[in-house]
Design an enzyme around this catalytic site. Structure first.
Site, mmCIF file in Angstrom:
data_model
loop_
_atom_site.group_PDB
_atom_site.id
_atom_site.type_symbol
_atom_site.label_atom_id
_atom_site.label_comp_id
_atom_site.label_asym_id
_atom_site.label_seq_id
_atom_site.Cartn_x
_atom_site.Cartn_y
_atom_site.Cartn_z
ATOM 1 N N ASN A 9 0.854 -1.190 0.000
ATOM 2 C CA ASN A 9 0.000 0.000 0.000
ATOM 3 C C ASN A 9 0.893 1.244 0.000
ATOM 4 O O ASN A 9 1.514 1.554 1.006
ATOM 5 C CB ASN A 9 -0.887 -0.055 1.263
ATOM 6 C CG ASN A 9 -1.694 1.209 1.467
ATOM 7 O OD1 ASN A 9 -1.805 2.048 0.570
ATOM 8 N ND2 ASN A 9 -2.271 1.350 2.659
ATOM 9 N N TRP A 10 0.916 1.917 -1.130
ATOM 10 C CA TRP A 10 1.825 3.071 -1.274
ATOM 11 C C TRP A 10 1.279 4.329 -0.607
ATOM 12 O O TRP A 10 1.961 5.337 -0.530
ATOM 13 C CB TRP A 10 2.099 3.355 -2.753
ATOM 14 C CG TRP A 10 2.838 2.252 -3.466
ATOM 15 C CD1 TRP A 10 3.300 1.075 -2.922
ATOM 16 C CD2 TRP A 10 3.222 2.228 -4.844
ATOM 17 N NE1 TRP A 10 3.930 0.320 -3.875
ATOM 18 C CE2 TRP A 10 3.903 1.010 -5.076
ATOM 19 C CE3 TRP A 10 3.058 3.113 -5.907
ATOM 20 C CZ2 TRP A 10 4.409 0.652 -6.324
ATOM 21 C CZ3 TRP A 10 3.565 2.757 -7.164
ATOM 22 C CH2 TRP A 10 4.234 1.544 -7.359
ATOM 23 N N LYS A 11 0.019 4.311 -0.196
ATOM 24 C CA LYS A 11 -0.623 5.481 0.430
ATOM 25 C C LYS A 11 -0.456 6.719 -0.480
ATOM 26 O O LYS A 11 -0.438 6.576 -1.702
ATOM 27 C CB LYS A 11 -0.067 5.696 1.831
ATOM 28 C CG LYS A 11 -0.137 4.388 2.660
ATOM 29 C CD LYS A 11 0.104 4.558 4.106
ATOM 30 C CE LYS A 11 -0.009 3.194 4.779
ATOM 31 N NZ LYS A 11 0.110 3.267 6.216
ATOM 32 N N HIS A 97 -9.440 0.890 5.167
ATOM 33 C CA HIS A 97 -8.107 1.043 5.755
ATOM 34 C C HIS A 97 -8.208 1.971 6.978
ATOM 35 O O HIS A 97 -9.013 2.902 6.989
ATOM 36 C CB HIS A 97 -7.133 1.631 4.725
ATOM 37 C CG HIS A 97 -5.737 1.668 5.245
ATOM 38 N ND1 HIS A 97 -5.282 2.683 6.037
ATOM 39 C CD2 HIS A 97 -4.717 0.780 5.136
ATOM 40 C CE1 HIS A 97 -4.017 2.426 6.385
ATOM 41 N NE2 HIS A 97 -3.659 1.272 5.841
ATOM 42 N N GLU A 99 -6.547 4.378 8.045
ATOM 43 C CA GLU A 99 -6.410 5.820 7.834
ATOM 44 C C GLU A 99 -7.713 6.410 7.292
ATOM 45 O O GLU A 99 -8.044 7.568 7.575
ATOM 46 C CB GLU A 99 -5.209 6.097 6.902
ATOM 47 C CG GLU A 99 -3.907 5.928 7.674
ATOM 48 C CD GLU A 99 -2.751 5.351 6.881
ATOM 49 O OE1 GLU A 99 -2.761 5.419 5.645
ATOM 50 O OE2 GLU A 99 -1.825 4.812 7.533
ATOM 51 N N GLU A 169 -4.964 -5.204 10.764
ATOM 52 C CA GLU A 169 -3.942 -4.173 10.951
ATOM 53 C C GLU A 169 -4.214 -3.447 12.267
ATOM 54 O O GLU A 169 -5.037 -2.512 12.299
ATOM 55 C CB GLU A 169 -3.982 -3.175 9.794
ATOM 56 C CG GLU A 169 -3.700 -3.796 8.454
ATOM 57 C CD GLU A 169 -3.193 -2.755 7.458
ATOM 58 O OE1 GLU A 169 -2.087 -2.928 6.966
ATOM 59 O OE2 GLU A 169 -3.904 -1.769 7.211
ATOM 60 N N GLY A 175 2.632 2.268 10.738
ATOM 61 C CA GLY A 175 3.533 3.411 10.574
ATOM 62 C C GLY A 175 4.248 3.831 11.843
ATOM 63 O O GLY A 175 4.841 4.905 11.899
ATOM 64 N N SER A 215 3.693 -2.017 10.183
ATOM 65 C CA SER A 215 5.156 -1.944 10.312
ATOM 66 C C SER A 215 5.867 -3.241 9.936
ATOM 67 O O SER A 215 6.855 -3.610 10.567
ATOM 68 C CB SER A 215 5.549 -1.513 11.729
ATOM 69 O OG SER A 215 5.067 -0.213 11.995
ATOM 70 N N GLY A 236 2.982 -1.191 4.248
ATOM 71 C CA GLY A 236 2.925 0.230 3.910
ATOM 72 C C GLY A 236 4.315 0.746 3.587
ATOM 73 O O GLY A 236 4.842 0.543 2.491
ATOM 74 N N GLY A 237 4.948 1.365 4.570
ATOM 75 C CA GLY A 237 6.240 2.035 4.380
ATOM 76 C C GLY A 237 7.271 1.201 3.633
ATOM 77 O O GLY A 237 7.917 1.691 2.696
HETATM 78 P P1 PGA Z 1 2.999 0.330 7.561
HETATM 79 O O1 PGA Z 1 1.526 0.469 6.930
HETATM 80 O O2 PGA Z 1 3.599 -0.953 7.020
HETATM 81 O O3 PGA Z 1 3.728 1.545 7.108
HETATM 82 O O4 PGA Z 1 2.826 0.265 9.048
HETATM 83 C C1 PGA Z 1 0.680 -0.647 6.797
HETATM 84 C C2 PGA Z 1 -0.649 -0.215 6.232
HETATM 85 O O5 PGA Z 1 -1.123 0.865 6.575
HETATM 86 O O6 PGA Z 1 -1.253 -0.934 5.416
#
Ligand code: PGA
Length: 253
Positions: A9-11, A97, A99, A169, A175, A215, A236-237
């Site tokens: 997930n590149w956000k 998600h 966020e 998650e 993050g 993470s 994510g990251g």
């Molecule tokens: P993260 O994000 O790996 O940066 O914690 C995961 C996600 O939000 O899907």
């Protein structure tokens, strides 16, 4: 046997140039494993979906969207429908998600409509669930995750649910550099699978993939994936770095 599934997930990151460079590196670095040993998807921002899908035309890496809207078409300014996503070669869509739940304010009811619309429109939803740190500390993880799974899948037939991937998650791990321990992940994944077995049938619950996210880094993959009910990873990251994401894909096989 559930085939491992790794999604990145590149956000709200990358641009038209770096999105293509990133996906080309990922595709060439994971060529021998993607498709047959592990399913892989990248989830760029909406505006780069098409260019990324184009760069992946001869790869078995799939493309997913970070969100989807539940109406088919019409006066819904800013929204994107399942048929639009399908039209540009998008296979998956994230639904709910954290966020979007916690920054944008999406509710279980809205997410439920998105999951249903995605399946009906031929896009495979990745439904995200997970508790806040205060909820875990108050011993409410089971209650919160059960409510999210039940509400977000409400009204979906067994045939429709078989198209859904779940992603656990924990919000406190996204993050933050804090990863749930493999034991904590396994506990919630078992809870979700048991719940799916009660809502539908055990055989269906056994087929549905449940990803862990929060993470994830290359060095945490082997331990997480060794747990029986952890079927893959939502990253994510670390998915923004080709070497890290390739290492994660390889470790997940
Ligand atoms: P993260 O994000 O790996 O940066 O914690 C995961 C996600 O939000 O899907």
């Amino acid at each position: 046997m559930r085939k491992p599934f790794v999604a990145g997930n590149w956000k709200m990151n990358t641009d038209s140039h770096t999105s293509v460079e990133l996906v080309k590196s990922i595709a060439s670095g994971s060529l021998e494993v993607t498709g047959h040993s592990v399913d892989v998807a990248v989830i760029p921002p909406f505006v780069y979906l098409q260019v990324v899908a184009g760069a992946l035309s001869s790869s078995s890496i799939a493309v997913g969207a970070q969100d989807i809207y539940y109406e088919r078409q019409g006066a819904f300014t800013g929204e994107i429908s399942a048929s639009m996503l399908k039209d540009i070669g998008c296979t998956y869509a994230l639904c709910g998600h954290s966020e979007r739940r916690h920054i944008i304010g999406e509710t279980d009811e809205l997410i439920n409509k998105k999951v249903a619309a995605a399946v009906s429109g031929g896009v495979l939803p990745i439904l995200c669930v997970g508790e806040l740190i205060e909820e875990r500390q108050a011993d409410k993880t089971t209650e919160v995750v059960s409510r999210q799974v039940k509400s977000c899948l409400a009204g979906l037939s067994a045939a429709k649910v078989s198209a859904v991937t779940l992603a656990y998650e924990p919000v406190w791990a996204i993050g933050t550099g804090l990863t749930a321990t493999p034991q904590q992940a396994q506990e919630v994944h078992t809870l979700i699978r048991d719940l799916l077995g009660q809502m539908y049938e055990e055989s269906l619950a056994e087929e549905i993939r449940i990803l862990y996210g929060g993470s994830v880094k290359p060095n945490s993959v082997t331990d997480l994936m060794s747990r029986q009910d952890v079927d893959g990873l939502l990253v994510g990251g670390a998915s923004l770095n080709a070497d890290d994401f390739i290492a994660i894909i390889r470790a997940a096989v």
